[in-house]
Enzyme design. Structure first.
Site, PDB file in Angstrom:
ATOM      1  N   GLU A   1       0.838  -1.210   0.000  1.00  9.57           N
ATOM      2  CA  GLU A   1       0.000   0.000   0.000  1.00  9.57           C
ATOM      3  C   GLU A   1       0.868   1.253   0.000  1.00  9.57           C
ATOM      4  O   GLU A   1       0.505   2.269  -0.600  1.00  9.57           O
ATOM      5  CB  GLU A   1      -0.961  -0.029   1.208  1.00  9.57           C
ATOM      6  CG  GLU A   1      -2.057  -1.066   0.991  1.00  9.57           C
ATOM      7  CD  GLU A   1      -2.605  -1.710   2.253  1.00  9.57           C
ATOM      8  OE1 GLU A   1      -2.391  -1.175   3.353  1.00  9.57           O
ATOM      9  OE2 GLU A   1      -3.244  -2.772   2.137  1.00  9.57           O
TER      10      GLU A   1
ATOM     11  N   GLU B   1       4.362 -10.799   0.124  1.00  8.83           N
ATOM     12  CA  GLU B   1       2.943 -10.476   0.109  1.00  8.83           C
ATOM     13  C   GLU B   1       2.496 -10.246  -1.335  1.00  8.83           C
ATOM     14  O   GLU B   1       2.618  -9.128  -1.854  1.00  8.83           O
ATOM     15  CB  GLU B   1       2.687  -9.204   0.921  1.00  8.83           C
ATOM     16  CG  GLU B   1       3.077  -9.320   2.368  1.00  8.83           C
ATOM     17  CD  GLU B   1       2.255  -8.367   3.230  1.00  8.83           C
ATOM     18  OE1 GLU B   1       1.513  -8.860   4.082  1.00  8.83           O
ATOM     19  OE2 GLU B   1       2.327  -7.160   3.005  1.00  8.83           O
TER      20      GLU B   1
HETATM   21  C1  PEP Z   1      -1.333  -6.872   4.672  1.00 11.46           C
HETATM   22  O1  PEP Z   1      -1.846  -5.779   4.485  1.00 11.46           O
HETATM   23  O2  PEP Z   1      -0.125  -6.957   4.920  1.00 11.46           O
HETATM   24  C2  PEP Z   1      -2.183  -8.058   4.566  1.00 11.46           C
HETATM   25  C3  PEP Z   1      -1.597  -9.207   4.460  1.00 11.46           C
HETATM   26  O3  PEP Z   1      -3.530  -7.839   4.581  1.00 11.46           O
HETATM   27  P1  PEP Z   1      -4.689  -8.975   4.590  1.00 11.46           P
HETATM   28  O4  PEP Z   1      -4.287  -9.997   5.626  1.00 11.46           O
HETATM   29  O5  PEP Z   1      -5.929  -8.236   4.969  1.00 11.46           O
HETATM   30  O6  PEP Z   1      -4.728  -9.552   3.223  1.00 11.46           O
END
Ligand code: PEP
Length: 249
Positions: free
Chosen positions: A96, A166
């Site tokens: 983000e 991620e």
């Molecule tokens: C994050 O923002 O790092 C994340 C993994 O979010 P979520 O678990 O909501 O997918």
């Protein structure tokens, strides 16, 4: 030495009283765990959170920081400011931050240096977008994100770095990488570190998976040999869900 870690990234959620309520519930539930547990409230709630979690085994960490020590950077927070309120770990490179605040690999390299110079441990996030995955480019993207922000460092710096893979397409979408996709990428990351540094760095670094981890899928994801835990967004906002994920170890 590689550790099991579960870190909750609260993002821009929870005012002061919601923060206190959630922290009190988490503190009660995480008295004995098989993993290091961390939570990342928003900046204004870091100091009260540190006080609330004193004498608990849950660490309060920051979601971001600036690379400069101080100066004319309106709205920013420095490493020394974080340290002064008891913060010892910071998340850098979250998707983000990259997408909405234009954080580039070059900027992140500066933040990485500033954190390490100030003795702050880093959870360094990276991951491919859906189009990259569809084009089977995920490994190239991940390797370049890691190389551009981290490969100027000495091997010893990795004692203070935790990696968080991620995939952007799995964050907040309810879509999770399969345990096999997570394992494949984590193995690739370790191989990349071994090629650049050595097997000690590769084997000792903790690599977290992040992207829609929930109580229902945490156990299977964490059971993969190269997955050392999770960075948790949405599910970290509910004490019971977060606790269930921590207990997946
Ligand atoms: C994050 O923002 O790092 C994340 C993994 O979010 P979520 O678990 O909501 O997918």
């Amino acid at each position: 030495m590689r550790k099991n870690i579960v870190a909750g990234n609260w993002k821009m959620n929870n005012d002061l009283s919601q923060t206190e309520t959630l922290l009190t519930a988490i503190k009660q539930q995480t008295q004995t765990t098989n993993a290091e547990v961390m939570v990342a409230p928003t900046f204004v709630n870091l100091y009260p959170a540190v006080n609330t979690l004193k004498e608990s085994n849950v660490e309060v960490i920051a979601q971001n920081m600036h690379f400069a020590a101080n100066g004319a950077y309106t709205g920013e927070i420095s490493a020394t400011m974080l340290k002064s309120v008891g913060i010892e770990t910071v998340i850098l490179g979250h998707s983000e931050r990259r997408a909405y605040f234009n954080e580039t690999d070059e900027l992140l390299a500066k933040k990485v240096d500033a954190a390490l110079e100030n003795g702050i441990r880093i959870i360094f996030c990276f991951g491919e977008e859906l189009a990259d995955r569809k084009a089977n480019n995920q490994e190239t993207i991940v390797k370049s994100q890691i190389a551009n922000a981290l490969f100027h460092l000495e091997a010893s710096a990795f004692n203070n770095i935790i990696l968080a893979y991620e995939p952007v397409w799995a964050i907040g979408t309810g879509e999770t990488a399969s345990p096999e996709q997570a394992q494949d990428m984590h193995q690739f990351i370790r191989q990349t570190l071994e090629d650049k540094y050595n097997s000690e760095v590769a084997n000792n670094v903790s690599i977290l998976y992040g992207g829609s981890v929930k109580p229902a899928n945490a156990k299977e994801i964490f059971s993969k040999p190269d997955v050392d835990g999770g960075l948790i967004g949405g599910a970290s906002l509910k004490a019971d869900d977060f606790f269930a994920i921590v207990n997946a170890f």
